[in-house]
Design a protein around this motif. Structure first.
Motif, PDB file in Angstrom:
ATOM      1  N   LEU A  90       0.849  -1.187   0.000  1.00 26.30           N
ATOM      2  CA  LEU A  90       0.000   0.000   0.000  1.00 26.30           C
ATOM      3  C   LEU A  90       0.885   1.238   0.000  1.00 26.30           C
ATOM      4  O   LEU A  90       1.808   1.347   0.810  1.00 26.30           O
ATOM      5  N   SER A  91       0.581   2.162  -0.897  1.00 18.02           N
ATOM      6  CA  SER A  91       1.281   3.446  -0.912  1.00 18.02           C
ATOM      7  C   SER A  91       0.698   4.346   0.172  1.00 18.02           C
ATOM      8  O   SER A  91      -0.445   4.159   0.599  1.00 18.02           O
ATOM      9  N   PRO A  92       1.448   5.340   0.606  1.00 14.17           N
ATOM     10  CA  PRO A  92       0.899   6.302   1.561  1.00 14.17           C
ATOM     11  C   PRO A  92      -0.357   6.964   1.000  1.00 14.17           C
ATOM     12  O   PRO A  92      -0.480   7.160  -0.216  1.00 14.17           O
ATOM     13  N   GLY A  93      -1.280   7.302   1.901  1.00  5.73           N
ATOM     14  CA  GLY A  93      -2.508   7.981   1.523  1.00  5.73           C
ATOM     15  C   GLY A  93      -3.682   7.039   1.424  1.00  5.73           C
ATOM     16  O   GLY A  93      -4.148   6.732   0.342  1.00  5.73           O
ATOM     17  N   HIS A  94      -4.190   6.572   2.568  1.00  6.61           N
ATOM     18  CA  HIS A  94      -5.314   5.645   2.569  1.00  6.61           C
ATOM     19  C   HIS A  94      -5.983   5.616   3.941  1.00  6.61           C
ATOM     20  O   HIS A  94      -5.420   6.062   4.924  1.00  6.61           O
ATOM     21  N   ASP A  95      -7.189   5.094   3.961  1.00 11.69           N
ATOM     22  CA  ASP A  95      -7.910   4.757   5.182  1.00 11.69           C
ATOM     23  C   ASP A  95      -8.180   3.258   5.090  1.00 11.69           C
ATOM     24  O   ASP A  95      -8.113   2.675   4.002  1.00 11.69           O
ATOM     25  N   ALA A  96      -8.475   2.627   6.215  1.00 12.50           N
ATOM     26  CA  ALA A  96      -8.746   1.189   6.219  1.00 12.50           C
ATOM     27  C   ALA A  96      -9.618   0.865   7.418  1.00 12.50           C
ATOM     28  O   ALA A  96      -9.613   1.590   8.421  1.00 12.50           O
ATOM     29  N   TRP A  97     -10.387  -0.242   7.285  1.00 14.84           N
ATOM     30  CA  TRP A  97     -11.184  -0.689   8.420  1.00 14.84           C
ATOM     31  C   TRP A  97     -11.407  -2.194   8.356  1.00 14.84           C
ATOM     32  O   TRP A  97     -11.365  -2.804   7.297  1.00 14.84           O
ATOM     33  N   VAL A  98     -11.621  -2.761   9.540  1.00 15.32           N
ATOM     34  CA  VAL A  98     -11.899  -4.192   9.677  1.00 15.32           C
ATOM     35  C   VAL A  98     -13.298  -4.470   9.154  1.00 15.32           C
ATOM     36  O   VAL A  98     -14.241  -3.744   9.467  1.00 15.32           O
ATOM     37  N   ILE A  99     -13.420  -5.525   8.363  1.00 11.59           N
ATOM     38  CA  ILE A  99     -14.708  -5.991   7.864  1.00 11.59           C
ATOM     39  C   ILE A  99     -15.135  -7.177   8.730  1.00 11.59           C
ATOM     40  O   ILE A  99     -14.370  -8.127   8.896  1.00 11.59           O
ATOM     41  N   GLY A 100     -16.339  -7.129   9.273  1.00 11.80           N
ATOM     42  CA  GLY A 100     -16.877  -8.266  10.005  1.00 11.80           C
ATOM     43  C   GLY A 100     -16.515  -8.290  11.471  1.00 11.80           C
ATOM     44  O   GLY A 100     -16.049  -7.308  12.044  1.00 11.80           O
ATOM     45  N   ASP A 101     -16.718  -9.462  12.068  1.00  6.19           N
ATOM     46  CA  ASP A 101     -16.594  -9.627  13.514  1.00  6.19           C
ATOM     47  C   ASP A 101     -15.326 -10.345  13.954  1.00  6.19           C
ATOM     48  O   ASP A 101     -15.194 -10.692  15.128  1.00  6.19           O
ATOM     49  N   ASP A 102     -14.401 -10.601  13.027  1.00  8.59           N
ATOM     50  CA  ASP A 102     -13.155 -11.288  13.371  1.00  8.59           C
ATOM     51  C   ASP A 102     -11.990 -10.311  13.364  1.00  8.59           C
ATOM     52  O   ASP A 102     -11.937  -9.414  12.511  1.00  8.59           O
ATOM     53  N   PRO A 103     -11.045 -10.473  14.290  1.00  4.55           N
ATOM     54  CA  PRO A 103      -9.863  -9.617  14.268  1.00  4.55           C
ATOM     55  C   PRO A 103      -9.061  -9.821  12.983  1.00  4.55           C
ATOM     56  O   PRO A 103      -9.069 -10.905  12.391  1.00  4.55           O
ATOM     57  N   VAL A 104      -8.366  -8.777  12.575  1.00  5.53           N
ATOM     58  CA  VAL A 104      -7.419  -8.846  11.469  1.00  5.53           C
ATOM     59  C   VAL A 104      -6.035  -9.019  12.073  1.00  5.53           C
ATOM     60  O   VAL A 104      -5.667  -8.309  13.011  1.00  5.53           O
ATOM     61  N   VAL A 105      -5.279  -9.970  11.545  1.00  6.02           N
ATOM     62  CA  VAL A 105      -3.896 -10.167  11.956  1.00  6.02           C
ATOM     63  C   VAL A 105      -3.046 -10.098  10.699  1.00  6.02           C
ATOM     64  O   VAL A 105      -3.296 -10.828   9.729  1.00  6.02           O
ATOM     65  N   GLY A 106      -2.068  -9.204  10.701  1.00  5.43           N
ATOM     66  CA  GLY A 106      -1.193  -9.047   9.552  1.00  5.43           C
ATOM     67  C   GLY A 106       0.249  -8.896   9.978  1.00  5.43           C
ATOM     68  O   GLY A 106       0.533  -8.420  11.077  1.00  5.43           O
ATOM     69  N   LEU A 107       1.143  -9.312   9.106  1.00  5.49           N
ATOM     70  CA  LEU A 107       2.573  -9.133   9.322  1.00  5.49           C
ATOM     71  C   LEU A 107       3.053  -8.016   8.424  1.00  5.49           C
ATOM     72  O   LEU A 107       2.764  -8.003   7.228  1.00  5.49           O
ATOM     73  N   GLU A 108       3.778  -7.082   8.998  1.00  8.83           N
ATOM     74  CA  GLU A 108       4.260  -5.896   8.297  1.00  8.83           C
ATOM     75  C   GLU A 108       5.775  -5.994   8.140  1.00  8.83           C
ATOM     76  O   GLU A 108       6.490  -6.155   9.122  1.00  8.83           O
ATOM     77  N   PHE A 109       6.237  -5.879   6.880  1.00 11.11           N
ATOM     78  CA  PHE A 109       7.668  -6.039   6.591  1.00 11.11           C
ATOM     79  C   PHE A 109       8.346  -4.754   6.145  1.00 11.11           C
ATOM     80  O   PHE A 109       9.560  -4.733   5.979  1.00 11.11           O
ATOM     81  N   GLU A 110       7.591  -3.693   5.913  1.00  7.28           N
ATOM     82  CA  GLU A 110       8.180  -2.401   5.559  1.00  7.28           C
ATOM     83  C   GLU A 110       8.836  -1.856   6.829  1.00  7.28           C
ATOM     84  O   GLU A 110       8.163  -1.538   7.808  1.00  7.28           O
ATOM     85  N   ASP A 111      10.195  -1.779   6.837  1.00  4.14           N
ATOM     86  CA  ASP A 111      10.945  -1.460   8.062  1.00  4.14           C
ATOM     87  C   ASP A 111      10.470  -0.205   8.781  1.00  4.14           C
ATOM     88  O   ASP A 111      10.232  -0.243   9.987  1.00  4.14           O
TER      89      ASP A 111
END
Length: 120
Positions: A90-111
């Motif tokens: 994802l490039s800079p400049g965005h909004d985001a939100w969780v869809i549904g009733d389950d947590p989102v778990v993500g791994l971030e590699f951009e230092d």
């Protein structure tokens, strides 16, 4: 530096806990990896914007979604839904939100993002 370096994400070097957010960070040599856990009801513009102080998320993201679903809307109007198993950039400049009733778990590699996301 050792030929093999291991760290457990459940024993992070640092943990940040903004509203509905958990960011677990480990340092591996010069690399930084973060695990983001976003609870149902999480939205960047409500939970992180007060910390970031910008109108939209200005962080670049490179990662992998382990669980849950996330909707992204870029400042240019493009939109996407991410689900478990998706790799993303994802490039800079965005909004985001969780869809549904389950947590989102993500791994971030951009230092830079892994090192600073959710820090006040």
């Amino acid at each position: 530096m050792a030929a093999i370096e291991l760290k457990r994400m459940d024993q992070p070097d640092e943990r940040r806990t903004p509203d509905k957010t958990s960011v677990d960070v480990v340092q591996l040599g010069e690399a930084t990896v973060a695990r983001l856990t976003l609870q149902p009801g999480w939205r960047w513009s409500e939970c992180i914007k007060p910390i970031a102080g910008t109108d939209s998320c200005q962080a670049a993201h490179l990662g992998y979604l382990v669980a849950g679903r996330l909707h992204i809307v870029a400042d240019d109007g493009t939109e996407a839904d991410l689900g478990a198993g998706d790799a993303y950039r994802l490039s800079p400049g965005h909004d985001a939100w969780v869809i549904g009733d389950d947590p989102v778990v993500g791994l971030e590699f951009e230092d830079k993002t892994a090192a600073t996301y959710g820090r006040g």
